[in-house]
Scaffold this motif. Structure first.
Motif, short mmCIF file in Angstrom:
data_model
loop_
_atom_site.label_atom_id
_atom_site.label_comp_id
_atom_site.label_asym_id
_atom_site.label_seq_id
_atom_site.Cartn_x
_atom_site.Cartn_y
_atom_site.Cartn_z
N ARG A 104 47.66 37.91 45.55
CA ARG A 104 48.97 38.58 45.60
C ARG A 104 49.94 37.92 44.64
O ARG A 104 50.70 38.59 43.94
N ASP A 105 49.92 36.60 44.61
CA ASP A 105 50.81 35.89 43.70
C ASP A 105 50.49 36.23 42.24
O ASP A 105 51.36 36.18 41.38
N GLY A 106 49.22 36.57 42.00
CA GLY A 106 48.81 36.92 40.66
C GLY A 106 49.17 38.34 40.27
O GLY A 106 48.80 38.80 39.20
N GLY A 107 49.87 39.05 41.17
CA GLY A 107 50.31 40.40 40.87
C GLY A 107 49.33 41.48 41.23
O GLY A 107 49.51 42.64 40.88
N VAL A 108 48.28 41.12 41.95
CA VAL A 108 47.29 42.11 42.33
C VAL A 108 47.81 42.93 43.51
O VAL A 108 48.34 42.38 44.47
N THR A 109 47.65 44.23 43.40
CA THR A 109 48.09 45.14 44.45
C THR A 109 47.25 44.97 45.72
O THR A 109 46.06 44.68 45.64
N ASP A 110 47.86 45.17 46.87
CA ASP A 110 47.11 45.13 48.12
C ASP A 110 45.98 46.13 48.09
O ASP A 110 44.87 45.85 48.54
N SER A 111 46.28 47.27 47.55
CA SER A 111 45.27 48.32 47.47
C SER A 111 44.08 47.86 46.64
O SER A 111 42.93 48.07 47.02
N GLU A 112 44.36 47.21 45.55
CA GLU A 112 43.27 46.71 44.69
C GLU A 112 42.46 45.64 45.39
O GLU A 112 41.24 45.57 45.25
N ILE A 113 43.16 44.80 46.13
CA ILE A 113 42.45 43.76 46.88
C ILE A 113 41.51 44.41 47.88
O ILE A 113 40.35 44.02 48.02
N ARG A 114 42.00 45.44 48.55
CA ARG A 114 41.17 46.13 49.54
C ARG A 114 39.94 46.74 48.88
O ARG A 114 38.84 46.66 49.41
N ILE A 115 40.15 47.38 47.74
CA ILE A 115 39.03 48.00 47.03
C ILE A 115 37.96 46.96 46.68
O ILE A 115 36.79 47.13 46.98
N ALA A 116 38.42 45.89 46.05
CA ALA A 116 37.49 44.84 45.63
C ALA A 116 36.76 44.27 46.84
O ALA A 116 35.55 44.06 46.81
N PHE A 117 37.50 44.05 47.91
CA PHE A 117 36.91 43.52 49.14
C PHE A 117 35.85 44.46 49.68
O PHE A 117 34.75 44.04 50.03
#
Lengths: 126, 126
Positions: A104-117
Motif C-alpha cells: 500500500r505504501d508503494g502505491g499499489v491499489t487494494d484491488s490490485e493487491i487482491r487480484i495478485a493475491f
DNA sequence: TTTTGTACCATTACACCACACGGTACAAGT
DNA sequence: ACTTGTACCGTGTGGTGTAATGGTACAAAA
C-alpha cells in the motif's frame, strides 16, 4: 465434555468446536492423554455433519492440541495446554499485515493487491 | 491513437485501455508531452462510461505514464517510456508470494490465509 | 458558458470462496 | 462385523469483491 453448538452464532460451527475444546483443555476439564469422542460419534451427538467435526479435529491436530492415532481414536495431546495458548492466527496476521502495508505504501491499489493475491492462491506451485 | 475495445475479451475494459496506451507509448506512436483525449471525449468515442476511462487514466497517472494537469487536460509523462516498462505487478507478486509461502510452510491452511487476508483488507487502519 | 479532472451517491451482473451438508469408499485396527 | 480417521465425489447458500454502468456536483481554467 459439555460442548454446545449455537447455530445462530455468526462463528462457523467448526470454529466453535475448536474453541470449546481448547477451552476445555485450558480449564483442565480434559487432561492430556484422555480420549475424545470419535468424529462420527460427536457429529451424531451434536447433530452436525461428520465433515464439520472432522475439520475441527484436523485443525486441532495441526495445532498439536489433539492427537489422532489412526484406528485407535483421538486423544488429547501431551503438550495440549501449552499449544492451546499459541495463537497461530496472530503470526499469520502479522506476516500478512507487513506485506500489505508495504504494498500500500508503494502505491499499489487494494484491488490490485487482491487480484495478485487471488492469482497466487490458485497456483499450487509457488 | 487507434484504441480498440473488445467487449468479448475476458480482460477488463479499463485494463485494455491501460495496456493499449502503454503500448502506444512504447511504440512511439505518442510522444511525451502530447495531449490525450479528455476522459469524457474518449469515453464518448469508445462508447464507454466515463468512470471506466477515468479509472484507466488514474492508474496510468499513478504509474507516471501520463500526467493530469487539472483543468488543462491530460498529457503523456516526460519519462513515460521508462515508466511503462516498470512492472509494478512483479514486485507485488514477489512480496506477496514470499509471505504466503512462509505461512504455508508454517502449516497454515489456504483458507485461513484467505480469511486473514480478507480481514486485513477490510480494515482501513493497519 | 463550456470543459477539465475529480468526487460522491447509487445499481446491476458476475464470479469466487467459505461453510455446511450428503454419500461412498478405503486400509487398518478392535 | 464394526469402528477408526481419512479421502474422494458432489450440492447449495450466503457473503463479498470486481467491473461497469448511471446520475449529480464541484472548483478552476479556457
Amino acid at each position: 465434555m459439555d460442548i454446545t453448538i449455537d447455530i445462530e452464532d455468526s462463528a462457523p460451527l467448526f470454529a466453535q468446536l475448536v474453541e470449546q475444546i481448547k477451552e476445555a483443555v485450558l480449564k483442565d476439564k480434559i487432561s492430556p492423554g484422555a480420549p475424545l469422542p470419535s468424529i462420527r460419534q460427536l457429529a451424531n451427538d451434536l447433530r452436525l455433519n461428520s465433515k464439520t467435526v472432522a475439520k475441527a479435529y484436523r485443525l486441532l491436530e495441526r495445532d498439536s492440541v489433539i492427537q489422532t492415532r489412526g484406528y485407535r481414536g483421538t486423544f488429547i495431546h501431551p503438550d495440549a495446554k501449552i499449544n492451546c495458548t499459541v495463537d497461530l492466527g496472530e503470526w499469520v496476521i502479522a506476516k500478512l499485515s507487513d506485506a500489505i502495508s508495504e504494498l500500500r505504501d508503494g502505491g499499489v491499489t487494494d484491488s490490485e493487491i487482491r487480484i495478485a493475491f487471488g492469482n497466487l492462491m490458485n497456483k499450487r506451485t509457488i
